[in-house]
Scaffold this motif. Structure first.
Motif, PDB file in Angstrom:
ATOM      1  N   LEU A  49      28.679  -5.266  52.960  1.00  0.00           N
ATOM      2  CA  LEU A  49      28.738  -4.805  51.571  1.00  0.00           C
ATOM      3  C   LEU A  49      30.160  -4.896  51.024  1.00  0.00           C
ATOM      4  O   LEU A  49      30.355  -5.229  49.852  1.00  0.00           O
ATOM      5  CB  LEU A  49      28.215  -3.375  51.461  1.00  0.00           C
ATOM      6  CG  LEU A  49      26.707  -3.218  51.612  1.00  0.00           C
ATOM      7  CD1 LEU A  49      26.337  -1.754  51.766  1.00  0.00           C
ATOM      8  CD2 LEU A  49      25.977  -3.840  50.439  1.00  0.00           C
ATOM      9  N   LEU A  52      30.774  -8.489  50.111  1.00  0.00           N
ATOM     10  CA  LEU A  52      30.054  -8.817  48.872  1.00  0.00           C
ATOM     11  C   LEU A  52      30.673  -8.135  47.660  1.00  0.00           C
ATOM     12  O   LEU A  52      30.783  -8.736  46.587  1.00  0.00           O
ATOM     13  CB  LEU A  52      28.586  -8.411  48.998  1.00  0.00           C
ATOM     14  CG  LEU A  52      27.708  -9.312  49.851  1.00  0.00           C
ATOM     15  CD1 LEU A  52      26.332  -8.681  50.056  1.00  0.00           C
ATOM     16  CD2 LEU A  52      27.586 -10.694  49.229  1.00  0.00           C
ATOM     17  N   ALA A  53      31.063  -6.881  47.816  1.00  0.00           N
ATOM     18  CA  ALA A  53      31.664  -6.137  46.697  1.00  0.00           C
ATOM     19  C   ALA A  53      32.969  -6.783  46.251  1.00  0.00           C
ATOM     20  O   ALA A  53      33.267  -6.822  45.055  1.00  0.00           O
ATOM     21  CB  ALA A  53      31.888  -4.677  47.083  1.00  0.00           C
ATOM     22  N   SER A  58      30.839  -5.584  42.161  1.00  0.00           N
ATOM     23  CA  SER A  58      29.691  -4.782  41.751  1.00  0.00           C
ATOM     24  C   SER A  58      29.873  -3.325  42.177  1.00  0.00           C
ATOM     25  O   SER A  58      30.092  -3.039  43.355  1.00  0.00           O
ATOM     26  CB  SER A  58      28.419  -5.342  42.392  1.00  0.00           C
ATOM     27  OG  SER A  58      27.355  -4.435  42.274  1.00  0.00           O
ATOM     28  N   LEU A  60      27.510  -1.162  42.218  1.00  0.00           N
ATOM     29  CA  LEU A  60      26.344  -0.823  43.039  1.00  0.00           C
ATOM     30  C   LEU A  60      26.621  -1.092  44.514  1.00  0.00           C
ATOM     31  O   LEU A  60      26.260  -0.293  45.380  1.00  0.00           O
ATOM     32  CB  LEU A  60      25.108  -1.608  42.579  1.00  0.00           C
ATOM     33  CG  LEU A  60      23.853  -1.427  43.440  1.00  0.00           C
ATOM     34  CD1 LEU A  60      23.400   0.033  43.434  1.00  0.00           C
ATOM     35  CD2 LEU A  60      22.750  -2.358  42.984  1.00  0.00           C
ATOM     36  N   LEU A  61      27.278  -2.200  44.810  1.00  0.00           N
ATOM     37  CA  LEU A  61      27.608  -2.524  46.203  1.00  0.00           C
ATOM     38  C   LEU A  61      28.590  -1.514  46.782  1.00  0.00           C
ATOM     39  O   LEU A  61      28.524  -1.176  47.968  1.00  0.00           O
ATOM     40  CB  LEU A  61      28.163  -3.941  46.301  1.00  0.00           C
ATOM     41  CG  LEU A  61      27.171  -5.057  45.969  1.00  0.00           C
ATOM     42  CD1 LEU A  61      27.876  -6.397  45.928  1.00  0.00           C
ATOM     43  CD2 LEU A  61      26.029  -5.062  46.952  1.00  0.00           C
ATOM     44  N   VAL A  62      29.485  -1.010  45.949  1.00  0.00           N
ATOM     45  CA  VAL A  62      30.432   0.018  46.398  1.00  0.00           C
ATOM     46  C   VAL A  62      29.673   1.307  46.720  1.00  0.00           C
ATOM     47  O   VAL A  62      29.920   1.942  47.747  1.00  0.00           O
ATOM     48  CB  VAL A  62      31.532   0.249  45.337  1.00  0.00           C
ATOM     49  CG1 VAL A  62      32.437   1.397  45.745  1.00  0.00           C
ATOM     50  CG2 VAL A  62      32.342  -1.023  45.130  1.00  0.00           C
ATOM     51  N   LEU A  64      26.547   1.514  47.609  1.00  0.00           N
ATOM     52  CA  LEU A  64      25.797   1.255  48.835  1.00  0.00           C
ATOM     53  C   LEU A  64      26.698   1.292  50.066  1.00  0.00           C
ATOM     54  O   LEU A  64      26.271   1.706  51.147  1.00  0.00           O
ATOM     55  CB  LEU A  64      25.060  -0.083  48.734  1.00  0.00           C
ATOM     56  CG  LEU A  64      23.917  -0.129  47.722  1.00  0.00           C
ATOM     57  CD1 LEU A  64      23.351  -1.546  47.606  1.00  0.00           C
ATOM     58  CD2 LEU A  64      22.832   0.876  48.064  1.00  0.00           C
ATOM     59  N   GLY A  65      27.948   0.872  49.916  1.00  0.00           N
ATOM     60  CA  GLY A  65      28.909   1.002  51.015  1.00  0.00           C
ATOM     61  C   GLY A  65      29.127   2.457  51.385  1.00  0.00           C
ATOM     62  O   GLY A  65      29.185   2.818  52.568  1.00  0.00           O
ATOM     63  N   TRP A 145      35.099   4.849  49.980  1.00  0.00           N
ATOM     64  CA  TRP A 145      34.199   4.014  49.179  1.00  0.00           C
ATOM     65  C   TRP A 145      34.027   4.600  47.784  1.00  0.00           C
ATOM     66  O   TRP A 145      34.101   3.879  46.793  1.00  0.00           O
ATOM     67  CB  TRP A 145      32.828   3.906  49.846  1.00  0.00           C
ATOM     68  CG  TRP A 145      32.708   2.869  50.914  1.00  0.00           C
ATOM     69  CD1 TRP A 145      32.688   3.077  52.262  1.00  0.00           C
ATOM     70  CD2 TRP A 145      32.572   1.455  50.744  1.00  0.00           C
ATOM     71  NE1 TRP A 145      32.558   1.885  52.929  1.00  0.00           N
ATOM     72  CE2 TRP A 145      32.471   0.874  52.019  1.00  0.00           C
ATOM     73  CE3 TRP A 145      32.516   0.633  49.623  1.00  0.00           C
ATOM     74  CZ2 TRP A 145      32.326  -0.495  52.206  1.00  0.00           C
ATOM     75  CZ3 TRP A 145      32.366  -0.735  49.809  1.00  0.00           C
ATOM     76  CH2 TRP A 145      32.277  -1.282  51.095  1.00  0.00           C
TER      77      TRP A 145
END
Length: 152
Positions: A49, A52-53, A58, A60-62, A64-65, A145
């Motif tokens: 993540l 990807l972040a 994004s 959202l990815l943060v 989710l991390g 995060w």
């Protein structure tokens, strides 16, 4: 510190914990129990993540991390409870009362049991087990995060 630096630090923290776990396993000769393995999965997810972040920028990815870091902290806290006998762990890696089993059933259970038990502390530092350290550091990573969300 910028958002990207904070994300990098959080993901690198999960990577460092994974490297440490593998070092204990392969260099230190301490094979992991089932709960130890469960604690690794969210770290792998957090590293991915993070990558990807950084690429997609994004929020959202943060988030989710942070969820991944909280998840491994939760499993670590659960594992600490099993080690301290506050509650029963998975029956496949913890001992419990032996009742209502025949001698043959008991022998089958013993022969099929994992060699590494979840309710025994294999290593500790300053009175805190590896599971406890994972929980503490992972909580810090989750906060990191979430801090990344506020950075620009």
């Amino acid at each position: 510190m910028t958002r990207n630096q904070t994300i990098t630090l959080a993901a690198a923290g999960s990577a460092a914990l994974l490297i440490g776990a593998f070092a204990f396993q392969y260099v230190g000769g301490l094979p992991p129990c089932k709960l130890c393995i469960w604690q690794r999965y969210p770290h792998v997810i957090a590293v991915l993540l993070g990558l990807l972040a950084l690429r997609l920028q994004s929020a959202l990815l943060v988030v989710l991390g942070a969820v991944a870091a909280f998840a491994t902290a939760a499993v670590g806290l659960y594992h600490v409870g099993v080690e301290q006998v506050w509650w029963q762990g998975p029956t496949t890696c913890s001992s419990g009362p032996i009742t209502g089993k025949s001698a043959d059933e008991l022998l089958d259970q013993i022969l099929s049991a994992q060699l590494v038990r979840c309710d025994e502390i294999a290593w500790e530092m300053l009175g805190i087990s590896m599971a406890g350290w994972n929980a503490l550091v992972s909580l810090g990573l989750a906060i990191l995060w979430l801090t990344a969300l506020r950075r620009r």
